[in-house]
Design a protein around this motif. Structure first.
Motif, mmCIF file in Angstrom:
data_model
loop_
_atom_site.group_PDB
_atom_site.id
_atom_site.type_symbol
_atom_site.label_atom_id
_atom_site.label_comp_id
_atom_site.label_asym_id
_atom_site.label_seq_id
_atom_site.Cartn_x
_atom_site.Cartn_y
_atom_site.Cartn_z
ATOM 1 N N GLU A 115 0.827 -1.199 0.000
ATOM 2 C CA GLU A 115 0.000 0.000 0.000
ATOM 3 C C GLU A 115 0.870 1.260 0.000
ATOM 4 N N ARG A 116 1.976 1.239 0.756
ATOM 5 C CA ARG A 116 2.867 2.404 0.778
ATOM 6 C C ARG A 116 3.496 2.615 -0.596
ATOM 7 N N ALA A 117 3.929 1.528 -1.220
ATOM 8 C CA ALA A 117 4.539 1.646 -2.542
ATOM 9 C C ALA A 117 3.520 2.137 -3.556
ATOM 10 N N TYR A 118 2.277 1.706 -3.406
ATOM 11 C CA TYR A 118 1.229 2.160 -4.313
ATOM 12 C C TYR A 118 1.012 3.670 -4.176
ATOM 13 N N MET A 119 0.922 4.170 -2.939
ATOM 14 C CA MET A 119 0.652 5.593 -2.713
ATOM 15 C C MET A 119 1.855 6.464 -3.062
ATOM 16 N N GLN A 120 3.059 5.911 -3.017
ATOM 17 C CA GLN A 120 4.264 6.683 -3.323
ATOM 18 C C GLN A 120 4.896 6.246 -4.643
ATOM 19 N N GLY A 121 4.112 5.554 -5.461
ATOM 20 C CA GLY A 121 4.654 5.029 -6.709
ATOM 21 C C GLY A 121 4.696 6.072 -7.807
ATOM 22 N N ASN A 122 5.521 7.082 -7.615
ATOM 23 C CA ASN A 122 5.669 8.137 -8.614
ATOM 24 C C ASN A 122 7.130 8.539 -8.705
ATOM 25 N N LEU A 123 7.454 9.407 -9.636
ATOM 26 C CA LEU A 123 8.849 9.770 -9.874
ATOM 27 C C LEU A 123 9.496 10.432 -8.664
ATOM 28 N N LEU A 124 8.710 11.157 -7.884
ATOM 29 C CA LEU A 124 9.266 11.837 -6.706
ATOM 30 C C LEU A 124 9.269 10.957 -5.466
ATOM 31 N N VAL A 179 -4.412 21.393 -18.566
ATOM 32 C CA VAL A 179 -4.566 20.230 -17.701
ATOM 33 C C VAL A 179 -3.301 20.117 -16.865
ATOM 34 N N THR A 180 -3.445 20.300 -15.578
ATOM 35 C CA THR A 180 -2.309 20.232 -14.660
ATOM 36 C C THR A 180 -2.307 18.880 -13.957
ATOM 37 N N THR A 181 -1.199 18.188 -14.067
ATOM 38 C CA THR A 181 -1.080 16.869 -13.449
ATOM 39 C C THR A 181 -0.501 17.004 -12.046
ATOM 40 N N VAL A 182 -1.205 16.423 -11.081
ATOM 41 C CA VAL A 182 -0.761 16.452 -9.685
ATOM 42 C C VAL A 182 -0.716 15.000 -9.212
ATOM 43 N N ASP A 183 0.416 14.366 -9.474
ATOM 44 C CA ASP A 183 0.510 12.943 -9.131
ATOM 45 C C ASP A 183 1.912 12.538 -8.676
ATOM 46 N N GLY A 184 2.780 13.485 -8.441
ATOM 47 C CA GLY A 184 4.141 13.160 -8.011
ATOM 48 C C GLY A 184 5.038 12.722 -9.155
ATOM 49 N N GLY A 185 4.484 12.641 -10.378
ATOM 50 C CA GLY A 185 5.280 12.244 -11.532
ATOM 51 C C GLY A 185 4.917 10.868 -12.043
ATOM 52 N N ASN A 186 4.192 10.841 -13.156
ATOM 53 C CA ASN A 186 3.805 9.589 -13.805
ATOM 54 C C ASN A 186 3.863 9.843 -15.307
ATOM 55 N N ILE A 187 4.964 9.426 -15.945
ATOM 56 C CA ILE A 187 5.185 9.732 -17.357
ATOM 57 C C ILE A 187 4.041 9.226 -18.226
ATOM 58 N N ALA A 188 3.471 8.109 -17.846
ATOM 59 C CA ALA A 188 2.384 7.555 -18.653
ATOM 60 C C ALA A 188 1.145 8.440 -18.629
ATOM 61 N N ALA A 189 1.007 9.255 -17.569
ATOM 62 C CA ALA A 189 -0.152 10.132 -17.450
ATOM 63 C C ALA A 189 0.147 11.556 -17.886
ATOM 64 N N ALA A 190 1.400 11.827 -18.286
ATOM 65 C CA ALA A 190 1.785 13.187 -18.675
ATOM 66 C C ALA A 190 1.249 13.513 -20.057
ATOM 67 N N LEU A 191 0.664 14.688 -20.189
ATOM 68 C CA LEU A 191 0.173 15.129 -21.488
ATOM 69 C C LEU A 191 1.309 15.751 -22.275
ATOM 70 N N ARG A 192 1.126 15.829 -23.603
ATOM 71 C CA ARG A 192 2.176 16.438 -24.426
ATOM 72 C C ARG A 192 2.284 17.938 -24.115
#
Length: 684
Positions: A636-645, A671-684
């Protein structure tokens, strides 16, 4: 009026402030009694004093005048609001022929017992020059109804005879203090003073005597006003079906807004406070409201908060909102031109040294609907509306026994642009969202509540909407101030319309709508029941559309642009397994954002979105975190912190992204992404 003095309460005040002495304790007590009655004073008006002895910083006992500090509210005053000034130096000033306002303020401050105390009232010298121990001053609506007449002084003499002295109108300050003292010296037996077209003073040897003399003198005015009254104000022609408050308020608000000359795309907006009591409706519906309603303020003390007169507009019909909008805009423009002329003419009279304040009204009277107070905050709007209601009581009584006649505009200008009065309003820098109204849906949840708090902290008035009425009202109370908690089910079009109508009535309109309400349905897309998909689309797509439509309708009525903000979620661009029922409507909402930006950008309405991911909330519950982490084969911790940061993202982070978008006046379709960094979810 009835005396509110209660021996038990008076003695409780003496016990509470025992270290300050009986005189000051009772001064606080009776000042509050006066200040808590809106028929006597409102919002910082009026003043009181007591002459007593205190120990100065050197340990010496000195005679002092404890007088209300400038800007303090009598209804909630504390001892700190009655700064002590050495009395002897004040009395010495009476021998002077002239004394400028600036000198008066400096001399009063130089003789404060506590150098950090607030400025004494601008009428401190008048209190000092009257020898009685306790002196009270109010702006009684009943007394003003008598003095605000062509023969006001004669009418007051009929009521009071020799019980009081009569002081012709002068601006507060040294000149008025000397004139009042001379009237008192001519007959020291008087129990008070009538300040023509200004207010009333009473005095006595103890706190109760001064207070109850005020009550008795005001009661005499009330009794006179009850005699020989003319018939009630006759109604003018009104539409058969007057327009609704919720439809009128945004039109009035938009017409009174001003483009910000310093920032392209920004507006100076006002918050509204509505009043529609029987007394208000009788007043605004009167056939001669254009005369008595725009004659002027009832006492110059009100001028700095509600300008020299209100705006009266034509009565709106329920089916003529477009025509009403044009008429209101024309009326506001004409009001502004009249105000500029009023300023230009009077500024030339005083040497051209003043800088014009904004030309917008602070009170708008709408026949068939009611009155609106305007201010840069809900608090200021309520002050304006309170003063307008007090004026209605005064003018109504004045018209019932004679004809309302206020001070000439030249005298009102001198007070409105008097530096000592302007100082009461303060010079604090405004917050970035001052004057704006923000609506947040799903506000009982983590992200919605965090967003509401962030917008309120930035100066916006906030309306919190949620289907859980009890929870959202509790959240609004937690924010405090004027925050409103309103039940709203975004899956029900009628509920959305009603909620936005309530916001329009409460604040005057909407500038920012944060469409945040949502819920997550799971299931493999090839197996999920159609009813689940439809249920998710009702909330996670159509809910956003209903909220945006309701907001746009109000924004268009205002004509000052606006901002639509959507909580879209990273699922719109980076779907997760078995999460299609949630991700599909979110993807549609992402397109919806761009469509609003495209279709309404020409109206100054911006549309932006935040893609947030993995925020602990009522949507992403602990159970769902466990389920999603298990599905991905991580802790669960890895899931919640599973981002680039490698950091867990919180609701407050999402709130700050919404706030940044609201403040970015030239950003739309973002569209502003607030997820700690997820390249797959990053828009162009």
């Amino acid at each position: 009026m009835q005396s509110a003095w209660i021996d038990r309460d008076a003695e409780a005040a003496v016990a509470r402030y025992a270290d300050l002495g009986r005189d000051l304790a009772l001064r606080v007590y009776t000042t509050r009694l006066l200040g808590q009655d809106p028929r006597l004073v409102l919002h910082g008006g009026g003043n009181t004093s007591v002459k007593t002895q205190l120990t100065d910083l050197n340990g010496d006992t000195v005679d002092v005048l404890c007088v209300k500090g400038s800007g303090w509210d009598m209804g909630s005053i504390e001892p700190a609001g009655l700064p002590a000034v050495r009395l002897a130096p004040l009395l010495k000033l009476r021998s002077r022929e002239t004394l400028s306002d600036e000198e008066m303020v400096r001399l009063q401050r130089a003789n404060l017992i506590d150098p950090a105390a607030p400025n004494p009232s601008v009428e401190a010298l008048l209190h000092a020059f009257i020898p009685h121990k306790f002196v009270d001053h109010t702006h009684s609506t009943a007394v003003l109804a008598l003095t605000d007449q062509p023969d006001g002084e004669a009418l007051c003499r009929e009521v009071y005879g020799a019980r009081v002295g009569y002081v012709p109108y002068l601006m507060p300050g040294f000149g008025l203090a000397k004139a009042a003292a001379q009237v008192f010296d001519a007959d020291p037996s008087v129990e008070g003073l009538i300040l023509v077209k200004h207010g009333i003073f009473s005095f006595g040897g103890d706190a109760r005597q001064a207070y109850e003399r005020m009550i008795e003198l005001v009661t005499l005015a009330e009794q006179r006003l009850a005699k020989n009254r003319k018939p009630a104000l006759s109604n003018g022609g009104l539409p058969a079906r007057p327009a609704k408050i919720a439809d009128v308020a945004p039109i009035v608000r938009g017409a009174c807004s001003m483009p910000d000359s310093k920032t392209d795309g920004a507006w100076k907006r006002f918050v509204l406070d509505f009043r529609g009591s029987d007394a208000v409706m009788n007043f605004v519906n009167g056939a001669e409201v254009a005369r008595y309603g725009q004659a002027g303020v009832v006492t110059p003390d009100h001028n700095i908060r509600i300008k020299n007169k209100p705006l009266v507009v034509a009565a709106p019909g329920d089916g003529d909102l477009a025509g009403f909008r044009e008429r209101v805009r024309d009326a506001v423009a004409a009001y502004g031109e009249r105000y500029r002329t009023y300023f230009t003419d009077n500024n030339a009279r005083v040497g051209g040294i003043k800088t014009m304040l904004d030309p917008m009204p602070r009170v708008v009277l709408v026949p068939g609907v009611g009155l609106f107070g305007l201010g840069r905050s809900k608090k200021d709007a309520k002050v304006a509306a309170d003063l307008a209601e007090a004026a209605i009581a005064t003018i109504g009584d004045a018209e019932a026994v004679g004809r309302f006649e206020p001070l000439p505009e030249s005298d009102l200008f001198d007070v409105e642009y008097w530096s000592l009065e302007q100082a009461k309003l303060g010079n604090a820098k405004e917050l970035p969202l001052a004057g704006q109204v923000a609506v947040i849906t799903g506000a009982a949840g983590s992200i919605g509540f965090a967003t509401a708090k962030a917008f309120a902290a930035a100066g916006a008035e906030v309306a919190l909407l949620d289907v859980d009425e009890a929870a959202v009202k509790a959240k609004a109370r937690a924010i405090g101030g004027a925050a409103q908690g309103i039940r709203c089910d975004v899956t029900d079009a009628a509920s959305v319309r009603d909620a936005f109508a309530q916001v329009a009535v409460a604040f005057g309109g909407v500038d920012i709508a944060v469409s945040n309400a949502g819920a997550a349905w799971q299931g493999r897309i090839g197996e999920v029941d159609e009813a689940v998909l439809r249920q998710s689309f009702e909330l996670n797509f159509y809910g956003h559309q209903r909220v945006a439509q309701a907001a746009v309708r109000i924004m268009q009525a205002q004509g000052t642009g606006g901002c639509l903000l959507f909580n879209v979620s990273k699922q719109a661009v980076n779907p997760g397994p078995d999460f299609g029922p949630y991700g599909l409507p979110k993807a549609a909402t992402l397109f919806l954002v761009r469509q609003y930006a495209l279709d309404h950008g020409s109206e100054g309405i911006r549309a932006n979105a935040v893609n947030a991911d993995r925020i602990r909330s009522g949507l992403l519950t602990e159970e769902m975190i466990a389920s999603r982490s298990k599905l991905r084969g991580v802790s669960e911790r890895a899931y919640m912190q599973g981002n680039l940061l490698g950091r867990e993202v919180a609701a407050e982070d999402v709130a700050q992204a919404f706030l940044a978008q609201a403040l970015a006046l030239k950003t739309t379709a973002d569209v502003t992404t607030v997820d700690g960094g997820n390249i797959a979810a990053a828009l162009r």
